[in-house]
Scaffold this active site. Structure first.
Site, PDB file in Angstrom:
ATOM      1  N   THR B 137       0.645  -1.269   0.054  1.00 58.30           N
ATOM      2  CA  THR B 137       0.092  -0.092  -0.050  1.00 58.30           C
ATOM      3  C   THR B 137       0.977   1.107  -0.014  1.00 58.30           C
ATOM      4  O   THR B 137       1.937   1.282   0.814  1.00 58.30           O
ATOM      5  CB  THR B 137      -0.825   0.069   1.260  1.00 58.30           C
ATOM      6  OG1 THR B 137      -1.823  -1.222   1.042  1.00 58.30           O
ATOM      7  CG2 THR B 137      -1.583   1.364   1.404  1.00 58.30           C
ATOM      8  N   GLY B 176       2.687  -2.907   8.482  1.00 62.33           N
ATOM      9  CA  GLY B 176       2.964  -2.995   9.648  1.00 62.33           C
ATOM     10  C   GLY B 176       4.457  -3.639   9.926  1.00 62.33           C
ATOM     11  O   GLY B 176       5.132  -4.105   9.161  1.00 62.33           O
ATOM     12  N   GLU B 420      -7.040  -5.026   3.754  1.00 60.71           N
ATOM     13  CA  GLU B 420      -7.235  -6.398   2.700  1.00 60.71           C
ATOM     14  C   GLU B 420      -8.496  -6.082   1.672  1.00 60.71           C
ATOM     15  O   GLU B 420      -9.130  -6.832   1.553  1.00 60.71           O
ATOM     16  CB  GLU B 420      -7.452  -7.405   3.759  1.00 60.71           C
ATOM     17  CG  GLU B 420      -6.117  -7.755   4.387  1.00 60.71           C
ATOM     18  CD  GLU B 420      -5.026  -8.057   3.393  1.00 60.71           C
ATOM     19  OE1 GLU B 420      -5.071  -8.723   2.243  1.00 60.71           O
ATOM     20  OE2 GLU B 420      -3.597  -7.672   3.887  1.00 60.71           O
TER      21      GLU B 420
END
Lengths: 657, 657
Positions: B137, B176, B420
């Protein structure tokens, strides 16, 4: 955004003036905003990165500065119009302390205190020698006031009250400003004289030493810990173990205890209901509706800037606002902001009219006003907080970041669903009034917000075109019919159950799920009707009137389309008409979309108030996001954590554990 | 609660075993739970009071301990069953770091890497010499993958790729473990060879020095700041300015670039879709459904302990669970937890069946599986997170406190609606498949989750009693009919618009609001049907089967009653039948209510996992609340803030500012 602003087809400033209640009001509001936003000591910054402690300390610091420096400098007082009307809600946000001191403690002192008591405590409170909280809610009881357990037992011999929390759940819990700041509490306790209970009464209780700030003997006090929001506020707990206060500390405007223990009531406690109405109207506007307006501003601007995906294959990416699903997420809430803003205004006006009647000892309007404010409180707070969350999600991943500003806006707005009367309890209070009305409508003419119940004829909607469903009178009729019919049905079930032998409390409980729905229908009806008739009376240019009509219709249609079941079940709309209403909503979305940026600009929230990288006026989303992220607390140190845990313990340069 | 537990009329342990998939599974899960909960180094405590920094550091500490001490001690490995299945979701919660490293980076290395690449990097990753993130992303693009802007340009001369972010919005954003922990990134970038674009490809990029942990040249990396939840995770940003990596760092299982710049594809990228399905099924169960189960456990236990108000006037206060409005808020979500848990299991099983077919080169099942997983992801994540928030509010004021545990549960579950694949995009992907199906149903027989479309006959429901609406076959028929009819209507609108000359992309956009509703209807149908047929096949005692049937009916009826409009519009239910369905739901609430505590006990969440003062097994709500509050960070110091600001500056002992 500049290009978007070029296509807005109405005068944004005109709409801002209408929203504010006149050009003069806008001018005054902006004057205050300028003062605040140009003073670096009082501007908010980067609250989304701060810890709870930092938020609390900063709130105290800012507030102290406001009262001791800024107000005197500007020649304002805490009760001057600049401060009262505009300070809190559209100019400085909620990052301040002493909200309960200024907004609840002082007004309650004025409401409950005798003239002597006010003369004694008010000047100290105004100078913050006394910092007060309002301590009513207990750990074990909230909305159900009669269940509160803290007692104030009169000791005739010493002419004192003994305040006591008989068990842990009787501890005061939640009062704002209590945890760390307050040195006094306006405390509600069950009055007991000679073993007899006299109900809840207000007492002035000093809880901390005025010099050392340490809790007084018998007092346990502290902060209740982290919450969804309200980081700035030190919501607290307060346990009182046989704490003695003088007899004179019972606030005795309405009731008094004589030295010999004689109990005297002086005034009706109806007044209390009146002030609850006022408080609810203020809360809705300041905490729920303005929060929704901020979230709309952020989501609309971001959706115009954010490009994602091709609409037409092979063509460049388009702004996400071009997707109908996005318009459907955003624009009904823009409409809701306008529509509910004016409904809250109407509630305030109705309260003001009531206080004038009350001066003539006419309190006949109170039941309706109380029911309306309870219903409004529940429905508007829920609609607004649900809407804010939908708007947050509409911003995708960045909506989940505090950088968007929306998480903090939501976290304080959603509290509104719970405080000042839990929403379901509020809905059922309103329902009780409505059931009473419908049962009397054959014999008594209804007035005010329930006047629509007088028309009890069966009918159906005759509209057979999409454009027909954009007519406000058509929409108002839909809502009135629906509200009346679901009320009739619920009242019928109630009387059916009791007729068949069920105890009335049980029948009420068995019907309560329906009754909640009844109130939602009634209040939505009130909101739509109020705005529709407000537009008719409004003097403004044609483009502005146009856009307001579209907003009203969009709000109404989105409500209809979200609960078509009701309208079909009562037989007012046919399946085909539901389809027409649905198409009408889609057409309105396309119609309003070019004006979207103008509609949120007209709310006139400054960037300082929005605290959002996504929703700033200039639309420079990505630069702001990056600048904001660099300030993350985790970026302050580069490698400490790595050296402490990851390198040494995991990669194993050295043995640990 | 003990009294409540006495009246539960089924075997709680039996239901736990069914939920877990067998008694052996329960046993294994508890064995792991015991190990963790008896190790003070790895137990979670008081996360609701911690700052972001404390949460992150504690997450790293705990995770390092897990991998370096606890696993070796117990003889487990990161891929052993104990760890894989149970560690994360029902035993230790989310307060751990390296979730992306272990859950995405390593699996993606295995999926995208050649055998040599896996042999080179996997051992390092397993020993945490390499700590990896998955960087896909970007700040400017999420779900729309083709829009990603980071490029990897092949430099033939040096046999290197040059990774570059052409503008600020091309920066990687959100991964993350990236912000502070990772030293490598599995990075998706647009492959460019000789000026030609080859689409997104995975690259292994080292981002930090392995010894000093400082960013390498050309790399800007950091934490993106505070969010709604995920405090423990260092979601990060990553900017690459002309960063060079060896040719061998393109993960080349599916595509390779030869030294001379020749591009070779080796395998279908359909595989990628397969792994997305797997990931979605895992996420739903671990992040959404189990979160809903936790919130149910807390809200149900608290509602049984909390007393508020008199139901029968003059009688003692009753637990809030006695109010129908409270039962209506809670019990449908208990039902939803069970029903969606098994629907997610079905999705996983379907995926496993598909991978077996795939081994025989049969990928015909992929489109259906992909659509189903997209629709499930969107509908279940939204239902669960909305439910958690309703459950939080049902706990009144204390639900707003982190002491309830629900705010933290919600804050991570709601992220599921966005990551997601953003939910609206997911819904429309599923819709595309469904429209294709309905347009082919006349000529092709549908199988799997869309088999119900084969039956296209018009009909109506013939049930005319409340009890009839508790029959599962009746309810399944309702949902299948509704889903088919709303799909038919939307498909008709689409073809009508294109027949009248509208471009198909535009017609799609104009119909997208309806299509979103279509998918919700389809997926709810899938969930109800799956559970209803699952119960039939289940071998269990009668009381357990009974209660599962009631839960299925309650879930189905609450869905019907929330969208009666659909069922009335398609002409399947009459207004009277809607009333019967409503009464059936109310009856089921009363029926299930005595079992409420057993139903949430059966989820078997330990107090350690719930982290809730309201929802602990023993029901000692108020003692826990008080003990928790005392730990508030604001209670660490008594008078510092007072002396610093309030006393000195406000009360004015000394001049300041």
């Amino acid at each position: 955004l500049e290009k978007e602003r070029g296509q807005v087809n109405f005068n944004v400033e005109e709409l801002t003036n209408i929203y504010d209640g006149g050009a003069e009001e806008t001018k005054l509001r902006r004057k205050v905003a300028d003062v605040i936003q140009n003073d670096p000591e009082v501007r908010c910054k980067d609250i989304g990165m701060m810890t709870r402690e930092e938020r609390y300390i900063d709130g105290v610091r800012r507030c102290v500065y406001l009262y001791k420096v800024l107000l005197p400098r500007e020649g304002w007082t805490p009760v001057s119009k600049e401060v009262k009307d505009y300070f809190k809600y559209r100019n400085i946000g909620k990052e301040r302390s002493f909200g309960v001191h200024a907004g609840v403690f002082i007004p309650c002192l004025l409401s409950f205190g005798s003239d002597e008591q006010i003369a004694k405590w008010l000047p100290l409170a105004m100078q913050f020698q006394i910092i007060g909280t309002y301590a009513q809610t207990e750990m074990g009881h909230g909305t159900f006031l009669r269940g509160l357990q803290t007692t104030a037992t009169y000791d005739k011999k010493n002419k004192e009250f003994v305040i006591n929390c008989p068990e842990i759940s009787a501890m005061k819990w939640w009062p704002g400003d209590l945890g760390k700041s307050a040195n006094h509490a306006l405390l509600m306790a069950q009055l007991v004289i000679d073993g007899k209970k006299y109900g809840m009464h207000p007492f002035m209780v000093q809880i901390r030493d005025l010099t050392t700030h340490m809790p007084l003997p018998g007092i346990t006090v502290g902060d209740i810990g982290n919450k969804v929001g309200f980081e700035t506020t030190d919501n607290g707990f307060l346990h009182l173990n046989q704490v003695r206060i003088p007899r004179e500390n019972l606030l005795c405007k309405n009731a008094e205890v004589k030295p010999n223990g004689t109990y005297l009531t002086k005034a009706s406690d109806k007044m209390v209901y009146g002030s609850m109405v006022r408080l609810r109207a203020i809360i809705l506007e300041s905490e729920a509706v303005s929060a929704l307006g901020k979230a709309c501003t952020i989501a609309v601007r971001y959706s115009l800037v954010r490009c994602q995906g091709e609409l037409e294959p092979g063509k460049p990416e388009v702004s996400v606002m071009e997707y109908m699903t996005q318009q459907k997420k955003l624009l009904p809430y823009v409409a809701m902001t306008y529509v509910t803003h004016f409904a809250c205004l109407k509630l305030s006006n109705q309260y003001n009219a009531f206080t004038r009647e009350m001066d003539n000892n006419d309190i006949s309007g109170l039941p309706e006003l109380h029911a309306l404010s309870a219903g409004m409180k529940a429905v508007v707070s829920e609609q607004c907080s649900d809407g804010i969350e939908i708007l947050r999600k509409s911003c995708g991943g960045h909506g989940y970041s505090n950088a968007s500003g929306i998480p903090i806006i939501w976290s304080s707005a959603v509290a509104c669903c719970t405080y000042e009367g839990e929403n379901t309890v509020m809905l059922l209070q309103c329902a009780r009034y409505l059931v009473k009305c419908i049962n009397q409508v054959q014999t008594t003419r209804m007035v005010g917000s329930v006047a629509y119940l007088n028309n009890m004829t069966q009918s159906t909607c005759h509209v057979d075109s999409v454009s027909g469903f954009k007519q406000l009178d058509v929409l108002v009729a839909c809502f009135q019919y629906r509200a009346r019919e679901v009320l009739k049905t619920a009242a019928l079930k109630l009387s059916h159950l009791t007729k068949h032998g069920m105890a009335s409390y049980n029948a009420w409980n068995q019907s309560s799920v329906e009754l909640v729905n009844v109130v939602k229908a009634h209040i939505t009806q009130f909101i739509v009707t109020t705005f529709a008739s407000g537009i008719t009376e409004l003097e403004c240019t044609k483009p502005v009137k146009n856009v307001l009509q579209q907003l009203c219709a969009l709000y109404a249609l989105s409500c209809i389309n979200a609960s078509t079941g009701d309208f079909l079940k009562v037989g007012y709309l046919s399946p085909r008409q539901c389809d027409l209403a649905h198409e009408a909503e889609l057409e309105l979305l396309s119609c309003i979309r070019p004006n979207a940026v103008g509609l949120v600009d007209a709310f006139d929230f400054s960037d300082d108030l929005l605290q959002s990288c996504l929703g700033a006026y200039d639309g420079n989303v990505y630069e702001r996001l990056f600048a904001w992220a660099k300030k993350s607390p985790l970026n302050k140190t580069e490698v400490t954590i790595y050296q402490q845990y990851i390198q040494i313990r995991l990669i194993g340069r050295r043995k640990a554990f």
